[in-house]
Design an enzyme around this catalytic site. Structure first.
Site, PDB file in Angstrom:
ATOM      1  N   GLU A   1      10.075 -23.552  18.013  1.00 29.44           N
ATOM      2  CA  GLU A   1      10.046 -22.985  16.667  1.00 29.44           C
ATOM      3  C   GLU A   1      11.275 -22.087  16.476  1.00 29.44           C
ATOM      4  O   GLU A   1      11.551 -21.242  17.320  1.00 29.44           O
ATOM      5  CB  GLU A   1       8.773 -22.153  16.469  1.00 29.44           C
ATOM      6  CG  GLU A   1       8.565 -21.724  15.020  1.00 29.44           C
ATOM      7  CD  GLU A   1       7.269 -20.922  14.831  1.00 29.44           C
ATOM      8  OE1 GLU A   1       6.595 -21.148  13.820  1.00 29.44           O
ATOM      9  OE2 GLU A   1       6.964 -20.075  15.692  1.00 29.44           O
TER      10      GLU A   1
ATOM     11  N   ASN B   1       2.076 -23.746  20.704  1.00 33.24           N
ATOM     12  CA  ASN B   1       2.192 -25.171  21.020  1.00 33.24           C
ATOM     13  C   ASN B   1       0.793 -25.774  21.149  1.00 33.24           C
ATOM     14  O   ASN B   1      -0.091 -25.197  21.784  1.00 33.24           O
ATOM     15  CB  ASN B   1       2.936 -25.355  22.336  1.00 33.24           C
ATOM     16  CG  ASN B   1       4.232 -24.586  22.391  1.00 33.24           C
ATOM     17  OD1 ASN B   1       5.052 -24.684  21.496  1.00 33.24           O
ATOM     18  ND2 ASN B   1       4.400 -23.804  23.450  1.00 33.24           N
TER      19      ASN B   1
ATOM     20  N   GLU C   1      -2.966 -16.946  18.909  1.00 36.20           N
ATOM     21  CA  GLU C   1      -2.483 -18.299  19.203  1.00 36.20           C
ATOM     22  C   GLU C   1      -3.610 -19.319  19.166  1.00 36.20           C
ATOM     23  O   GLU C   1      -3.414 -20.461  18.734  1.00 36.20           O
ATOM     24  CB  GLU C   1      -1.792 -18.321  20.570  1.00 36.20           C
ATOM     25  CG  GLU C   1      -0.653 -17.316  20.726  1.00 36.20           C
ATOM     26  CD  GLU C   1       0.369 -17.373  19.603  1.00 36.20           C
ATOM     27  OE1 GLU C   1       0.660 -18.477  19.107  1.00 36.20           O
ATOM     28  OE2 GLU C   1       0.883 -16.309  19.220  1.00 36.20           O
TER      29      GLU C   1
END
Length: 866
Positions: free
Chosen positions: A129, A271, A302
């Site tokens: 990113e 991810n 996350e």
């Protein structure tokens, strides 16, 4: 390079033309231990809506083959400016094959390579990113061109390879090839590979339906003894339980790995199924509970992204806030409300830290609407800021209060089902929330998401001679946006609570709470009229809205004497935050802020608040204090820190926090002598463990004050011959108060590009010492002379570290503003660099105003050295 900076218009045209089906990516990382480059082979299949031309992205030293629909193209002709031109596409199905040599990096972008000094082994991880998958394989690098990704990786024998899909058994006699199953349709920026001889611990989460999700934790073997796996798994399972209930959508991937990786630029990265987290969160020394809370919030942030961001992804980066604000809000809500949480006070932490960050960001010349205008990749790379994360989460919290918690999550559930594996815009979320809440959210969106700036709420109270309130109103102000900011200020609708607090047995207790809508410049609150005047009137009690709040004079006087006496942590946090904001705005003199903290911090039980206050006091004394009074303020603060260290409960979090505060401010022979004694073992404080990281904190202060030299740093590094030790040593050497040390540090960062990201950051952190302004003064001119070249020749992460970290922020004088203005006029920097420099300039301008206010307060008190 035009190809490196993708524009939104280019992305829209490419998305109109293409539908991407699948990538097959083969990477030969067998030479990773030696470094250099690696072979990358990409096959991508895609459909074109019509015959035409487009391009695919790739950052690589060498391209060997480009084969489009069976026809070989000349790489020397089609590869330029990080793009491969794809001319003459067929309408319908297309296949592209690209073979290239890509480079390992040491910048935390693309495929980062790190060698652990403990075992001399290489450890790899990807960070893609915003636009860095193209550093590893050819890709259509934009979030709305989703596809499935199948990785095949060759790596040294004995290493492990982790990706988004479950890890297969390695193939071959040497066990050196891993073939991963294709992923679901995801964006390129959330694909991942983590490769190396990592240590791992495994467990699982079981849902109510009996589904088992494999859980994995990974770190370098040199950190394995510190990996508190059960605590991390406990927070992770708590998140799975809470999110599963609230989202009513099964976890969308086959497994969930969390990988603690070295030299990571951010806190963590979402991810899909393979979250990377900076390995400083594997605590190798004692830390306070506040650090565990921050880590827990990161873990949950996350995990929330697996649904909001990975399953459903923004169409373009102007909706980045949707990803980040949602993950921030839900992670803190989980900490606050999940059964068995260790941190039910997490909204206190949010109010004192995250919202303070948002308020600061929202008063800079670069302030922007939450839904920002993102014209290109340069824009988004500097937009991971306090507005995108903290203001967005604050407004989302307000939206939840506005539509109702149950209605909000029902809307989110519908949103996930409707848009699974797809891309969305803000309007898609608002549609779902309008359906479940029955409210019109377009007006709300315009006021809160599409305008910039911050409102100020002030109470206006009139009382009779007997103390009875005769009138009460809330005044709303919309301060003008800073010069250079786009847009105009605006008044907004706020849902707020007004808390009335009185002293009961020496404690400030809420005796009543009134919730109401504030709209327009003045809102009357008739419910309060006729009551006795309370000790404290607190606007925005419970922190329902996003606004700067001011205390009336009588409340400020009571808070100054009794701030530590609130029975609950959240109103204390709101008052502390208000006082800090007033100090930054020059409405409260730095010396008066110091007195407020000295009077209240000893009663503060929340360790996160204590540590925030310690940082803020040091910042205020360094930058906002009148220069002639500053030594007096620093002396008072360091003496107080020593008193609190000695008074703290042995072995407590407060004791450790005060030890670190003293290590940051010790100045007298007695104080510095104590640091030396703690370091060499000749002195002790009952219950204080002088462990590895605390030793470095003590030594850094001693080097910065000239009480320790480079030989002492070398000796400490020999005790801690780890990557963390190398970073601490780099900071300590750069902090030495000599011209030679500064010149060496400067040369290693500015005149050379060899340092990896973490060491560069460490050198910059040591180089800039606010008490060494005379020594650093010559570097203002050198900074502006070098800045544009650094920006144009380094990667974004490395250049941004230099641009922000070496800006002469400690040179609080008009000459710094003049030098900045002259450079901005002559250098004509691009938008991203201009933004970073003007933000730093605004900090100096604010500090000058605050110093003037502090000097005026000293004059009113009869002198500047009171």
């Amino acid at each position: 390079m035009p190809g490196t900076n993708l524009t939104r218009a280019e992305a829209q045209e490419r998305a109109r033309l293409l539908t991407v089906d699948a990538y097959e990516i083969e990477l030969d990382l067998s030479g990773a231990q030696e470094g250099g480059t690696f072979r990358s082979r990409t096959t991508v299949r895609f459909d074109a809506a019509e015959a035409g031309d487009t391009f695919i992205d790739l950052v690589a030293p060498t391209v060997h083959e480009v084969v489009l629909n069976g026809a070989a193209l000349d790489p020397g002709k089609v590869f330029a400016d990080s793009r491969i031109a794809l001319d003459g596409l067929a309408a319908g199905a297309n296949e592209l094959r690209v073979v290239a040599d890509c480079a390992y990096t040491n910048t935390g972008e693309g495929l980062h390579r790190f060698v652990d000094p403990v075992d001399q082994q290489a450890y790899l991880y990807t960070q893609f990113e915003v636009p860095d998958a193209r550093r590893v394989f050819a890709s259509f690098e934009q979030p709305d061109l989703k596809a499935s990704f199948a990785f095949t990786v060759r790596a040294p024998e004995g290493w492990v390879v982790i990706s988004n899909s479950p890890t297969p058994e390695p193939e071959g006699d040497s066990g050196a090839v891993w073939r991963f199953a294709p992923t679901p349709r995801i964006s390129s920026y959330i694909t991942a590979l983590i490769v190396g001889p990592y240590h791992s611990v495994h467990s699982s989460w079981e849902g109510e339906d009996g589904r088992l999700v494999p859980l994995g934790l990974y770190c370098r073997p040199s950190l394995a003894e510190f990996l508190d796996a059960e605590d991390i798994f406990a927070v992770t399972r708590q998140g799975f339980d809470w999110f599963q209930e609230k989202f009513d959508y099964a976890y969308p991937f086959e497994k969930y790995d969390q990988l603690f990786v070295p030299e990571f630029n951010a806190g963590a990265m979402e991810n899909a199924g393979a979250v990377t987290i900076r390995d400083q969160y594997v605590f190798r020394s004692k830390v306070t509970d506040a650090a565990y809370e921050v880590r827990a919030e990161t873990i949950l942030h996350e995990l929330a992204h697996m649904w909001f961001g990975d399953l459903v992804t923004m169409e373009w980066w102007n909706d980045l806030w949707l990803n980040e604000s949602f993950a921030t809000y839900t992670s803190i809500a989980c900490l606050a409300h999940a059964e068995g949480s260790r941190w039910p006070h997490s909204w206190t932490t949010f109010a004192n830290q995250m919202k303070t960050w948002a308020y600061r960001q929202d008063q800079l010349p670069s302030t922007h609407p939450i839904m920002a205008e993102i014209r290109d990749l340069d824009d988004v790379l500097v937009n991971f800021d306090g507005i995108t994360y903290a203001k967005g989460a604050s407004v989302l919290k307000q939206l939840v209060a506005y539509v109702g918690v149950d209605e909000f999550f029902r809307g989110v559930q519908a949103y996930f089902r409707r848009h699974e594996w797809g891309n969305t815009r803000l309007s898609d979320l608002l549609d779902a929330l309008e359906e479940t809440s029955g409210r019109d959210l377009r007006t709300w969106s315009k006021a809160w998401l599409e305008t910039a700036g911050i409102n100020v709420l002030r109470p206006e109270i009139e009382t009779a001679p007997d103390g009875t309130i005769t009138s009460f109103a809330v005044r709303q102000e919309a301060p003008a946006l800073p010069p250079g900011a786009a847009g105009t200020s605006t008044l907004r609708p706020h849902r707020v609570a007004v808390g009335l607090y009185d002293l009961v047995d020496g404690r400030l207790v809420r005796t009543d709470r009134i919730e109401l809508d504030v709209d327009g410049p003045l809102t009357d609150v008739p419910q309060v009229a006729g009551r006795p005047r309370p000790a404290v009137v607190l606007l925005n009690d419970d922190d329902l809205s996003y606004a700067k709040v001011r205390l009336d004079p009588a409340s400020l006087e009571a808070v100054t004497r009794h701030l530590g006496d609130f029975t609950e942590s959240l109103p204390r946090a709101l008052c502390w935050a208000s006082a800090w904001d007033m100090t930054r705005d020059g409405e409260l003199a730095t010396r008066d802020y110091l007195e407020l903290v000295l009077a209240g911090i000893a009663k503060e039980s929340d360790i996160g608040l204590v540590q925030s206050l310690q940082r803020q006091v040091k910042l205020a004394l360094d930058l906002y204090a009148a220069p002639d009074w500053r030594p007096t303020g620093l002396a008072r603060w360091s003496e107080f820190a020593l008193e609190r260290l000695r008074a703290a409960e042995p072995g407590s979090d407060h004791q450790l926090a005060w030890a670190r505060a003293l290590a940051g401010t010790a100045r007298t022979d007695e104080q510095l002598g104590l640091l030396e004694g703690l370091l060499d073992g000749s002195r002790s404080v009952d219950g204080l463990a002088v462990d590895t990281d605390l030793r470095w904190s003590l030594l850094l202060r001693l080097t910065a004050t000239g009480r320790a030299d480079g030989a002492r740093v070398d000796a400490e590094l020999a005790r801690d011959a780890t990557s963390a030790g190398e970073r601490h040593a780099a900071s300590a050497r750069a902090s030495l108060p000599t011209a030679e040390a500064k010149a060496e540090a400067w040369a290693s960062v500015v005149e050379s590009d060899k340092l990896p990201n973490a060491l560069q950051e460490a050198v910059i952190g040591g180089f800039v010492q606010t008490e060494q302004t005379e020594l650093l003064a010559p570097y203002t001119e050198r900074y502006f002379a070098a800045l544009k070249d650094v920006w144009e020749t380094r990667s974004h992460e490395m250049a941004q570290q230099v641009a922000v970290g070496l800006y002469p922020a400690a040179q609080v004088e008009q000459a710094t503003l003049d030098a900045t203005d002259a450079w901005l006029a002559s250098a004509e920097p691009g938008a991203a660099l201009r933004r970073l420099v003007t933000e730093s300039r605004a900090g100096v301008e604010r500090a000058l105003r605050a110093r003037a206010a502090d000097a005026a307060a000293g004059g009113a008190a009869g002198g500047g050295a009171s």
